[in-house]
Design a protein around this motif. Structure first.
Motif, mmCIF file in Angstrom:
data_model
loop_
_atom_site.group_PDB
_atom_site.id
_atom_site.type_symbol
_atom_site.label_atom_id
_atom_site.label_comp_id
_atom_site.label_asym_id
_atom_site.label_seq_id
_atom_site.Cartn_x
_atom_site.Cartn_y
_atom_site.Cartn_z
ATOM 1 N N TYR A 1 0.781 -1.136 0.035
ATOM 2 C CA TYR A 1 0.029 0.012 -0.012
ATOM 3 C C TYR A 1 0.850 1.327 -0.037
ATOM 4 O O TYR A 1 0.573 2.232 -0.785
ATOM 5 C CB TYR A 1 -0.742 0.026 1.335
ATOM 6 C CG TYR A 1 -1.316 1.311 1.694
ATOM 7 C CD1 TYR A 1 -2.624 2.040 0.665
ATOM 8 C CD2 TYR A 1 -0.723 1.988 2.781
ATOM 9 C CE1 TYR A 1 -2.858 3.126 1.183
ATOM 10 C CE2 TYR A 1 -1.224 3.339 3.213
ATOM 11 C CZ TYR A 1 -2.517 3.848 2.494
ATOM 12 O OH TYR A 1 -2.644 5.092 2.652
ATOM 13 N N THR B 1 -5.289 -5.985 5.983
ATOM 14 C CA THR B 1 -4.913 -6.418 4.554
ATOM 15 C C THR B 1 -6.021 -5.929 3.560
ATOM 16 O O THR B 1 -5.597 -5.407 2.594
ATOM 17 C CB THR B 1 -4.609 -7.954 4.639
ATOM 18 O OG1 THR B 1 -3.614 -8.273 5.736
ATOM 19 C CG2 THR B 1 -4.001 -8.160 3.286
ATOM 20 N N LEU B 2 -7.448 -6.259 3.959
ATOM 21 C CA LEU B 2 -8.262 -5.870 3.024
ATOM 22 C C LEU B 2 -8.146 -4.444 2.555
ATOM 23 O O LEU B 2 -8.652 -3.983 1.438
ATOM 24 C CB LEU B 2 -9.608 -6.408 3.601
ATOM 25 C CG LEU B 2 -10.742 -6.173 2.742
ATOM 26 C CD1 LEU B 2 -10.789 -7.199 1.587
ATOM 27 C CD2 LEU B 2 -12.127 -6.856 3.494
ATOM 28 N N ILE B 3 -8.370 -3.695 3.894
ATOM 29 C CA ILE B 3 -8.366 -2.181 3.543
ATOM 30 C C ILE B 3 -7.177 -1.524 2.841
ATOM 31 O O ILE B 3 -7.303 -0.798 1.971
ATOM 32 C CB ILE B 3 -8.290 -1.589 4.856
ATOM 33 C CG1 ILE B 3 -9.670 -1.856 5.766
ATOM 34 C CG2 ILE B 3 -8.349 0.062 4.948
ATOM 35 C CD1 ILE B 3 -9.494 -1.260 7.145
ATOM 36 N N SER B 4 -6.083 -2.119 2.841
ATOM 37 C CA SER B 4 -4.753 -1.841 2.296
ATOM 38 C C SER B 4 -4.941 -1.976 0.834
ATOM 39 O O SER B 4 -4.784 -1.146 0.128
ATOM 40 C CB SER B 4 -3.691 -2.605 2.699
ATOM 41 O OG SER B 4 -3.285 -2.103 3.771
ATOM 42 N N TYR B 5 -5.592 -3.257 0.295
ATOM 43 C CA TYR B 5 -5.897 -3.520 -1.039
ATOM 44 C C TYR B 5 -7.122 -2.850 -1.710
ATOM 45 O O TYR B 5 -6.953 -2.577 -2.669
ATOM 46 C CB TYR B 5 -6.025 -5.183 -1.228
ATOM 47 C CG TYR B 5 -4.689 -5.744 -1.198
ATOM 48 C CD1 TYR B 5 -4.236 -5.447 -2.523
ATOM 49 C CD2 TYR B 5 -4.164 -6.207 -0.288
ATOM 50 C CE1 TYR B 5 -2.894 -6.266 -2.703
ATOM 51 C CE2 TYR B 5 -2.884 -7.143 -0.325
ATOM 52 C CZ TYR B 5 -2.310 -6.955 -1.473
ATOM 53 O OH TYR B 5 -1.025 -7.509 -1.935
ATOM 54 N N VAL B 6 -7.991 -2.245 -0.756
ATOM 55 C CA VAL B 6 -9.189 -1.415 -1.355
ATOM 56 C C VAL B 6 -8.278 -0.212 -2.026
ATOM 57 O O VAL B 6 -8.776 0.208 -3.123
ATOM 58 C CB VAL B 6 -10.074 -1.011 -0.236
ATOM 59 C CG1 VAL B 6 -10.978 0.198 -0.650
ATOM 60 C CG2 VAL B 6 -11.015 -2.256 0.023
ATOM 61 N N PHE B 7 -7.567 0.316 -1.280
ATOM 62 C CA PHE B 7 -6.594 1.664 -1.491
ATOM 63 C C PHE B 7 -5.661 1.282 -2.676
ATOM 64 O O PHE B 7 -5.540 2.213 -3.884
ATOM 65 C CB PHE B 7 -5.849 2.188 -0.470
ATOM 66 C CG PHE B 7 -6.689 2.895 0.630
ATOM 67 C CD1 PHE B 7 -7.177 4.248 0.246
ATOM 68 C CD2 PHE B 7 -7.144 2.225 1.933
ATOM 69 C CE1 PHE B 7 -8.115 4.877 1.218
ATOM 70 C CE2 PHE B 7 -7.823 3.244 2.691
ATOM 71 C CZ PHE B 7 -8.394 4.248 2.456
ATOM 72 N N ILE C 1 -6.082 -1.139 -4.916
ATOM 73 C CA ILE C 1 -6.795 -1.565 -6.268
ATOM 74 C C ILE C 1 -7.371 -0.040 -6.741
ATOM 75 O O ILE C 1 -7.373 0.223 -8.041
ATOM 76 C CB ILE C 1 -8.042 -2.319 -6.021
ATOM 77 C CG1 ILE C 1 -7.542 -3.570 -5.625
ATOM 78 C CG2 ILE C 1 -9.029 -2.376 -7.247
ATOM 79 C CD1 ILE C 1 -8.533 -4.880 -5.101
ATOM 80 N N SER C 2 -7.647 0.973 -6.023
ATOM 81 C CA SER C 2 -8.028 2.098 -6.392
ATOM 82 C C SER C 2 -7.155 2.825 -7.129
ATOM 83 O O SER C 2 -7.209 3.475 -8.250
ATOM 84 C CB SER C 2 -8.752 2.877 -5.234
ATOM 85 O OG SER C 2 -9.105 4.087 -5.526
ATOM 86 N N CYS D 1 0.506 3.457 -3.408
ATOM 87 C CA CYS D 1 -0.278 4.827 -2.944
ATOM 88 C C CYS D 1 0.489 5.864 -2.643
ATOM 89 O O CYS D 1 0.024 7.102 -2.701
ATOM 90 C CB CYS D 1 -1.377 4.161 -1.891
ATOM 91 S SG CYS D 1 -2.489 2.927 -2.579
#
Length: 310
Positions: free
Chosen positions: A120, A211-217, A219-220, A124
């Motif tokens: 991330y 981990t899920l929140i990191s990958y939301v950002f 992917i965005s 990002c």
């Protein structure tokens, strides 16, 4: 009566995977091959990272620690299982069982969540990456991961050590896991099950959510990259980690975040095999097969050996 039964207990009998001599020989060969592959492949990764100064970055620091963990928790289970298969002796001492249980839980880490945060930060916030993942901060994160991993099983072991096993000493598994131990205990297991859920929620679920929140950002951020080459390169740096996360956390949730009453020996053995053998086998393959740094390092090493031999 309970205390006498507990104090008299000196060993458990581990049921294993099969009673057939032919199958035991086949299982021994497969597991020995798998264990040697796990150790050698992960040691190769560790050596490359340690010896190649170009790989002294946060990503490879975490990957090196992941390889150490893979070797460590696999080594708490497979060598003992191989001895049982070879000698046909399926007993394990009470102390050995508690030691095996401690180190198995000990190496169930939140390192994959940290690796997700690293990706991330790299994708990002590339301009601030060196600040977000400075050597000092990486050392602090890795130290925290190890300290948490070493401390959490202490409560499990204290509570398990206080249980009585007056009805049966046969563990319906191929190693000393927590759930089959609770199934053969004649003590009240509510407290240890409650702690297991609390620890599992704090560590596993929160690590998975991080981990899920990191990958939301991530992917965005990838979708906002204009060039297809840039999107492909960014996604390729994350694909291996996503694969490991899905297998690891999926297996952990199926194994431990459920009531003891739903325990199924056959199903749990399959999940445990995925966790103990498949994941440590896949990690070196997943993280290196598309990694240009490792390919270049291996190619350079073979080239140097070839020139030296000439």
């Amino acid at each position: 009566m309970a205390s006498r039964n507990k104090s008299a207990l000196t060993e458990f009998t581990v049921q294993g995977l099969s009673d057939s001599p032919q199958l035991q020989l086949l299982i021994f060969i497969i597991f020995l091959s798998g264990y040697l592959t796990i150790v050698l492949s992960n040691l190769t990764i560790i050596l490359y990272i340690v010896l190649d100064s170009h790989l002294h970055t946060p990503m490879y620091l975490f990957l090196c620690n992941l390889s150490v963990i893979d070797i460590a928790y696999t080594s708490t289970i497979l060598p003992n299982l191989l001895v049982m298969l070879y000698t046909k002796c399926k007993t394990i001492s009470f102390l050995g069982c508690m030691t095996q249980l401690y180190f198995f839980i000990c190496f169930s880490f939140i390192l994959l969540a940290v690796m997700g945060y690293d990706r991330y930060a790299a994708i990002c916030h590339p301009l601030h990456y060196s600040l977000l993942m400075s050597p000092k901060r990486c050392a602090q994160v890795v130290s925290t991961v190890w300290i948490v991993g070493l401390l959490i099983p202490v409560v499990h072991i204290i509570l398990t050590n206080d249980l009585s096993f007056c009805s049966s000493h046969q563990i319906d598994h191929f190693f000393c896991d927590l759930t089959p131990l609770l199934k053969i205990s004649c003590s009240d297991t509510f407290i240890i099950e409650l702690w297991n859920y609390i620890a599992g929620t704090i560590v596993s679920i929160n690590a998975f959510l991080l981990t899920l929140i990191s990958y939301v950002f991530i992917i965005s951020a990838i979708l906002n990259i204009r060039s297809s080459f840039g999107r492909h390169k960014a996604f390729s740096t994350c694909a291996s980690h996503v694969t490991c996360v899905i297998i690891f956390y999926g297996t952990m949730i199926c194994l431990y975040l459920r009531p003891t009453s739903s325990y199924s020996p056959g199903q749990d053995k399959v999940y445990s095999l995925l966790y103990i053998i498949l994941i440590p086998l896949l990690n070196p393959l997943i993280y290196t097969i598309k990694n240009e740094d490792f390919k270049d390092g291996i190619t350079g090493t073979f080239h140097c050996w070839f020139v030296f031999s000439e």
